[in-house]
Write a protein that holds these residues in place. Structure first.
Motif, PDB file in Angstrom:
ATOM      1  N   SER A   1      52.560  35.572  37.505  1.00  0.00           N
ATOM      2  CA  SER A   1      52.341  35.071  38.904  1.00  0.00           C
ATOM      3  C   SER A   1      50.641  35.674  39.351  1.00  0.00           C
ATOM      4  O   SER A   1      50.610  36.503  38.899  1.00  0.00           O
ATOM      5  CB  SER A   1      52.821  35.695  39.929  1.00  0.00           C
TER       6      SER A   1
ATOM      7  N   GLU B   1      50.974  23.726  31.562  1.00  0.00           N
ATOM      8  CA  GLU B   1      51.763  23.284  32.361  1.00  0.00           C
ATOM      9  C   GLU B   1      51.744  21.932  31.215  1.00  0.00           C
ATOM     10  O   GLU B   1      50.880  21.519  30.962  1.00  0.00           O
ATOM     11  CB  GLU B   1      51.755  22.626  33.409  1.00  0.00           C
TER      12      GLU B   1
ATOM     13  N   GLN C   1      43.052  24.466  33.579  1.00  0.00           N
ATOM     14  CA  GLN C   1      44.210  24.474  34.426  1.00  0.00           C
ATOM     15  C   GLN C   1      44.163  24.994  35.671  1.00  0.00           C
ATOM     16  O   GLN C   1      43.292  25.941  35.884  1.00  0.00           O
ATOM     17  CB  GLN C   1      45.593  25.330  34.134  1.00  0.00           C
ATOM     18  N   CYS C   2      45.241  24.501  36.673  1.00  0.00           N
ATOM     19  CA  CYS C   2      44.575  24.919  37.976  1.00  0.00           C
ATOM     20  C   CYS C   2      45.793  25.272  38.840  1.00  0.00           C
ATOM     21  O   CYS C   2      46.773  24.447  38.259  1.00  0.00           O
ATOM     22  CB  CYS C   2      44.348  23.804  38.639  1.00  0.00           C
ATOM     23  N   GLU C   3      45.546  25.846  39.617  1.00  0.00           N
ATOM     24  CA  GLU C   3      47.396  26.268  40.869  1.00  0.00           C
ATOM     25  C   GLU C   3      47.152  26.441  41.460  1.00  0.00           C
ATOM     26  O   GLU C   3      45.307  27.205  42.580  1.00  0.00           O
ATOM     27  CB  GLU C   3      47.719  26.926  39.473  1.00  0.00           C
TER      28      GLU C   3
ATOM     29  N   SER D   1      49.168  28.026  45.095  1.00  0.00           N
ATOM     30  CA  SER D   1      50.490  28.909  45.810  1.00  0.00           C
ATOM     31  C   SER D   1      50.353  29.206  46.812  1.00  0.00           C
ATOM     32  O   SER D   1      49.453  29.614  47.819  1.00  0.00           O
ATOM     33  CB  SER D   1      50.378  29.923  44.591  1.00  0.00           C
TER      34      SER D   1
ATOM     35  N   ALA E   1      51.750  16.883  37.091  1.00  0.00           N
ATOM     36  CA  ALA E   1      51.664  18.475  37.340  1.00  0.00           C
ATOM     37  C   ALA E   1      53.043  18.766  37.862  1.00  0.00           C
ATOM     38  O   ALA E   1      53.983  18.438  37.300  1.00  0.00           O
ATOM     39  CB  ALA E   1      50.591  18.789  39.299  1.00  0.00           C
TER      40      ALA E   1
ATOM     41  N   SER F   1      54.911  26.632  44.257  1.00  0.00           N
ATOM     42  CA  SER F   1      53.548  26.086  43.237  1.00  0.00           C
ATOM     43  C   SER F   1      52.806  25.168  43.311  1.00  0.00           C
ATOM     44  O   SER F   1      54.257  24.034  42.472  1.00  0.00           O
ATOM     45  CB  SER F   1      53.349  27.661  42.594  1.00  0.00           C
TER      46      SER F   1
ATOM     47  N   ARG G   1      50.837  23.252  40.112  1.00  0.00           N
ATOM     48  CA  ARG G   1      49.714  23.742  38.380  1.00  0.00           C
ATOM     49  C   ARG G   1      50.058  22.509  37.880  1.00  0.00           C
ATOM     50  O   ARG G   1      50.433  22.201  37.118  1.00  0.00           O
ATOM     51  CB  ARG G   1      50.364  25.166  37.954  1.00  0.00           C
TER      52      ARG G   1
ATOM     53  N   GLY H   1      47.527  19.380  45.365  1.00  0.00           N
ATOM     54  CA  GLY H   1      48.780  20.294  44.557  1.00  0.00           C
ATOM     55  C   GLY H   1      49.009  21.195  46.503  1.00  0.00           C
ATOM     56  O   GLY H   1      50.429  21.025  46.820  1.00  0.00           O
TER      57      GLY H   1
END
Lengths: 154, 267, 146
Positions: free
Chosen positions: A3, B64, B151-153, B155, B200, B223, B225, B243
């Motif tokens: 995380s 991912e 990469q992007c995320e 959450s 994603a 989340s 990602r 997202g």
């Protein structure tokens, strides 16, 4: 899942004093142990390992390659062979009686895929980002025990 | 697509959601020439608003990928020469920037008595955009293109105070005949674009926990990602915005009407 | 005869060129690392991966080689010179065979390798396989075929 949240963290275990390593858990398929060991070897190559000025495989490319293999290889897939590129890149290959598949990981999300089918003599090349369903089909076809392939799997 | 600076009309909204933390993040290719010795200069970019610093172990590269099956491997990176992860925090600690040689994240979280208000996504996005811009300008001195985002995320971490109620009172997807003492579950779904291609991955994790004051809590983490359409900042922000929209919609779908009433759903 | 210095760009990098001091029959040696050996079920043995025939990146990137004639003109043994580190093998082309395939063969001396050259051109999969057909072992790796 590691995380990135500040409040929920998954801290790494104490770092041993060794050169670069990839740890992977869980190891559920036979090819994973060998692939991880090989990638660890390649990220530790010395500069100039090719006799000229090649760099070791980059950690980012190694990590991406592993995530790519996760979605390509099944339990019975022929084990991949992994060779280094010269600029931190790497190539993953299969050469069986049924054909050849080569996946050149140039960078994360930048993979050049090539295959040769021994039976029909067909050759194909594609540029892939992060969707490797086609590559999974190719590897399945050159493996000794191909599985009934679910085309919609992702 | 340009990332939205105002909230989409049809998106569910709550007056008092159980939101505890929000993370916006990007991963980028390590910049040639940059070394950890320069981390202090990176902190200087943000220090006026983020005067505190903490050091954390680094995060491993994450990607991912899509294909035959969902990836299951957790990759931990162990290296003798890792770039640590630095937290640059506001004076109250409610917002922080996480920085390492291949990552930049922006967190908001509840702190202290947990009454600090959520600044809302749009305001967070504006700050994150500014922070990415500063980092890009700084890294350009080492190499061009400076930030190639891979990469992007995004959450959203929710803490649902459940008291003595049942899990099924709050979550539509978890119902037990005999209420467990604790549980942890997660599921993932591929998000596809208009052409049906995987773009994603949506992740949902739910687990019981205990907060201070012996409060029974469900921690619900949602989340998204994946890789942005391009390596530049605008593409990353588009991804993060999309997202967020997925997460907020799924949050409403995955939680119950009872929960929505408690959280004062207004849309 | 020593080769004329190669052309450089404004950054001081050698630009792709075909050096007229490198003759048609001159040996162009490409070092092969055991890291590039793969097992092929079809032949039942180890072979050189196509990855061994990739160029370096960058606008002027080419495939590094050693110029046999220049090494030997300096009074050195080419087989010994290119076997460094000692576990490397190598293959040999002729400049003419590379040029016939559309490649440029140039001179790019380096501080630690004054006999260094480059091959510039296309390195697609089919061209890499063609390169494997064009070369022969110079310093063989035991048990491996090209």
């Amino acid at each position: 899942m590691i995380s990135t949240g500040a409040s929920k963290v998954s801290y790494l275990p104490e770092r041993p004093n060794i050169a670069r390593r990839l740890l992977i858990e869980p190891n559920s398929f036979a090819w994973q142990d060998a692939a991880v060991a090989r990638l660890e070897e390649l990220v530790r190559l010395e500069k100039g390992w090719d006799g000229y000025s090649a760099s070791p495989v980059s950690l980012a490319n190694a990590a991406f390659a592993l995530q790519m293999l996760e979605v390509i290889c099944g339990v019975d897939s022929a084990p991949p062979q992994i060779v280094p590129g010269f600029e931190g890149d790497l190539q993953i290959e299969w050469h069986t009686l049924k054909g050849d598949v080569e996946l050149h990981v140039k960078a994360p999300n930048d993979v050049h895929a090539w295959r040769f089918d021994c039976e029909g003599g067909a050759e194909e090349e594609l540029d892939l980002r992060n969707d490797f369903l086609v590559a999974a089909q190719w590897v399945n076809e050159v493996s000794e025990h191909p599985i009934a392939f679910a085309a919609a799997a992702a | 697509m340009t990332h939205a600076t105002s909230r989409p009309d049809g998106l569910p909204d709550f007056r008092n959601p159980p939101l505890n933390e929000v993370v916006l993040g990007v991963q980028f290719s390590p910049v040639k020439g940059y070394q950890q010795i320069y981390a202090g200069e990176v902190w200087n970019l943000f220090k006026p608003e983020y005067p505190q610093v903490q050091e954390m172990p680094p995060l491993a590269p994450e990607f991912e990928t899509f294909g035959l099956s969902s990836p299951s491997a957790k990759i931990n990176l162990v290296t003798g020469a890792a770039h640590d992860r630095f937290w640059f925090l506001t004076s109250t600690g409610d917002e922080l920037i996480q920085f390492q040689h291949d990552r930049l994240l922006h967190n908001w979280r509840k702190v202290g008595d947990e009454t600090n208000p959520y600044p809302r996504f749009e305001a967070m996005l504006d700050r994150f955009r500014s922070e990415l811009g500063k980092l890009q300008a700084y890294m350009a001195a080492f190499s061009k293109p400076a930030l190639a985002i891979t990469q992007c995320e995004v959450s959203y971490i929710n803490h649902i105070d459940v008291d003595s109620s049942r899990v099924a009172d709050w979550l539509r997807f978890a119902s037990f005949t005999n209420e467990p003492d604790d549980f942890a579950l997660n599921f993932r779904q591929v998000i596809r674009d208009k052409e049906g291609r995987p773009s994603a991955r949506f992740n949902c994790e739910a687990a019981t926990g205990m907060k201070s004051g012996n409060r029974q809590t469900i921690v619900l983490t949602l989340s998204v990602r994946g890789a942005p359409n391009g390596p530049e900042i605008d593409s990353a922000l588009d991804f993060v915005t999309s997202g967020r929209n997925v997460i907020v919609s799924r949050f409403a779908e995955l939680t119950t009407d009872f929960a929505h009433e408690k959280w004062e759903r207004i849309k | 005869m020593p080769l004329q210095p190669p052309p450089h760009d404004h950054n001081g990098e050698v630009v792709p060129h075909d050096h007229d001091g490198i003759n048609v029959a001159d040996g162009i040696i490409r070092r092969i690392s055991p890291q590039h050996l793969i097992y092929d079920e079809k032949s039942g043995g180890m072979k050189i991966s196509s990855a061994a025939f990739n160029p370096s990146s960058g606008p002027n990137g080419g495939m590094s080689v050693d110029l046999q004639a220049q090494i030997e003109e300096a009074g050195l043994s080419a087989t010994q010179y290119v076997t460094s580190p000692p576990w490397l093998g190598s293959v040999r082309f002729t400049a003419g065979s590379l040029r016939a395939e559309g490649y440029q063969v140039g001179f790019d001396p380096l501080a630690d390798n004054p006999y260094h050259g480059e091959v510039w051109g296309l390195f697609t999969k089919s061209r890499q396989r063609r390169l494997k057909q064009l070369c022969i072992w110079f310093v063989p790796i035991p048990g491996a075929s090209i």
